[in-house]
Structures are given as C-alpha cells and as structure tokens.
Design an enzyme around this catalytic site. Structure first.
Site, PDB file in Angstrom:
ATOM      1  N   PRO A  36      -8.301   3.919 -11.168  1.00 57.85           N
ATOM      2  CA  PRO A  36      -7.245   3.627  -9.945  1.00 57.85           C
ATOM      3  C   PRO A  36      -7.546   2.028  -9.741  1.00 57.85           C
ATOM      4  O   PRO A  36      -8.692   1.750  -9.666  1.00 57.85           O
ATOM      5  CB  PRO A  36      -7.697   4.283  -8.877  1.00 57.85           C
ATOM      6  CG  PRO A  36      -8.429   5.610  -9.189  1.00 57.85           C
ATOM      7  CD  PRO A  36      -8.934   5.231 -10.625  1.00 57.85           C
ATOM      8  N   GLU A  37      -6.609   1.359  -9.921  1.00 61.17           N
ATOM      9  CA  GLU A  37      -6.465  -0.193  -9.697  1.00 61.17           C
ATOM     10  C   GLU A  37      -6.144  -0.427  -8.329  1.00 61.17           C
ATOM     11  O   GLU A  37      -5.896   0.426  -7.533  1.00 61.17           O
ATOM     12  CB  GLU A  37      -5.745  -1.038 -10.987  1.00 61.17           C
ATOM     13  CG  GLU A  37      -6.269  -0.651 -12.283  1.00 61.17           C
ATOM     14  CD  GLU A  37      -5.542  -1.189 -13.305  1.00 61.17           C
ATOM     15  OE1 GLU A  37      -4.715  -2.030 -12.933  1.00 61.17           O
ATOM     16  OE2 GLU A  37      -5.612  -0.660 -14.450  1.00 61.17           O
TER      17      GLU A  37
END
Length: 274
Positions: free
Chosen positions: A2-3
C-alpha cells in the site's frame, strides 16, 4: 505494498468508525507486530485510551490517543477490518482491539511484515520512523525551487530512483512514480540533475495530480489491496504505463516497455519519454 493513496483511503474509512471510541481490551496474537514495547506493556498502555482521530504521515497510520499515538505501518499485506460486534479472530488476525461499545477492530496480516508502535506526543515527529521522512508533494514547502535544488546535486542518480527515495519527498511508490514520469514526459533513467527547472516543476505538479486522483479513486488494487470495507481501489483502471507492458501507449500508440531500474520494474513509453 500500500502506498500513500491506499493508506490515506484506509485512514478515511477508519476515522468515522474508531473516532471517539474507548479501548476496553487488546489481544496480541503475534508479538512480532509490536515494536518498541513488550506486548503486555503495549496492551497496558492502550487500555482505557480513547481514539481521538486517525491521521496519516507518509505511509504511516497515526491513531491519535488520549495520551500519545499508536503508529501503524501496513507494509505488504496489513489490513484493518472494523466489525460492529465482537468477532472471533481468523487465521491471520494478529491484533484485535475491542471497544467499550462492543465493536472491534481486527488487524490482519498474512505476511506479518506490518508494525505497531506507541509514541508520546513529544516523540512522534522527532524519533524514527517519522523523523526520517521528508515532506510530502502536497506540502507548500515542496516548491519547484526546493526540489530542483535538491535534484541538481544528483548527477548520477536516475530521476526514478530519486523520486522513490522517501528522504527526498514522501508518498511516491513504484506505481505512482512511473505514472508521474509518463505524464511529465520524463524518461525514468534521466540523471536527476539533468532535469531543467521547468521539467522539475512539471514532475512536481504531475506527482500531486497523480496522488490526488489515486486518493479520489480509493487507491490502486494491483494484487490484494482492499480498504477496511473490503472494497478495491479503481485507480489501476486509469494507468498509462504501470502494468501495461506491450500495450499501445494511449498518447502515441507505440508499445509500452518495461525494464529494471534500481531493482524495480519500471514502465515507460520510449516515444513519449525520450
């Protein structure tokens, strides 16, 4: 992993569920997740604490407590699942928070790479991990002048690897760097110092635009990311280059190519990004 857009989406989904709730119990099923304290100390500190808000810094989720913060990093596969009732933990539920109203929040992590750490208000931004982070592209201090000055000292380093460096600015992971550079018309292997002031400003503006659009679309689901509601992101439906190897470029109709750069799969259009 996840960014920034995915983590921001998680925060927005969790905020209305946990804000104002008081922690009645915490069950830690895998001590590996907890950093900085022994699990029993971690639990003892959290009992009776009220979650005032859910904030974000870079890719870190910050649960603002009555006293201090709970800092969480999802890493590869970490997920938070809220439940309106007491639910038995499943196979990969490693930390379960039970609130005084009977609702629960489960932290699930297949690979167990995620972390949770307690910080005082005084420690939060002056000790690792948050003290190691640079500003985000959204920050007004990240001007074209400041970014150009920083990049101009990188004569050898490629612009893609420079943008992935979270000490330069925070929030651009592999997907979003590829998309930013395509939109800015900059080849990923260009030495960072070779970019003109105008090109740096274009990169800065496109980085903000890409991250903003990704947040609006709930992030990107390439493999397993879902938000706390179980919904997937949709930004992957609008990607120009990432994951598009061999497909025609949406701007020039040439084939999108892929190479390795700094150990990361890198997608680009050889015509639009000369």
């Amino acid at each position: 992993m996840p960014e920034l857009p995915e983590v921001e989406t998680v925060c927005r989904r969790l905020r209305p569920f946990v804000s104002g709730k008081t922690i009645e119990a915490v069950d830690v099923f895998d001590a590996k997740i907890i950093r900085g304290h022994e699990p029993d100390q971690f639990v003892e500190h959290l009992l009776g604490e009220t979650i005032l808000d859910v904030e974000r810094r870079g890719k870190f989720i910050l649960f603002k407590l009555t006293n201090g913060y709970l800092v969480s990093h999802l890493r590869m596969e970490g997920k938070f699942f809220p439940h309106d009732e007491r639910v038995s933990p499943v196979k990969h539920s490693h930390v379960v928070f039970t609130f005084t109203d009977g609702t629960t929040l489960h932290y699930n992590d297949v690979r167990k790479f995620g972390t949770m750490e307690l910080k005082t208000n005084e420690e939060l931004f002056v000790t690792p991990p948050l003290s190691l982070l640079a500003l985000e592209p959204f920050d007004p201090e990240v001007t074209a002048e400041a970014l150009h000055r920083r990049l101009s000292r990188m004569n050898v380093r490629a612009i893609k690897t420079a943008l992935l460096d979270q000490s330069i600015f925070v929030g651009l992971g592999n997907i979003y760097v590829d998309e930013t550079l395509f939109r800015a018309g900059v080849h990923p292997t260009r030495p960072a110092a070779s970019l003109s002031y105008a090109e740096v400003e274009r990169v800065r503006q496109e980085a903000i635009a890409v991250l903003t659009e990704a947040i609006e679309r709930g992030g990107s689901t390439i493999r397993s990311y879902t938000n706390p509601d179980g919904a997937t992101g949709t930004f992957q439906e609008t990607l120009y280059v990432y994951g598009q190897t061999g497909n025609p470029c949406q701007k020039c109709d040439r084939s999108i190519e892929k190479m390795k750069l700094g150990g990361r799969g890198t997608h680009y259009c050889p015509h639009c990004q000369q």
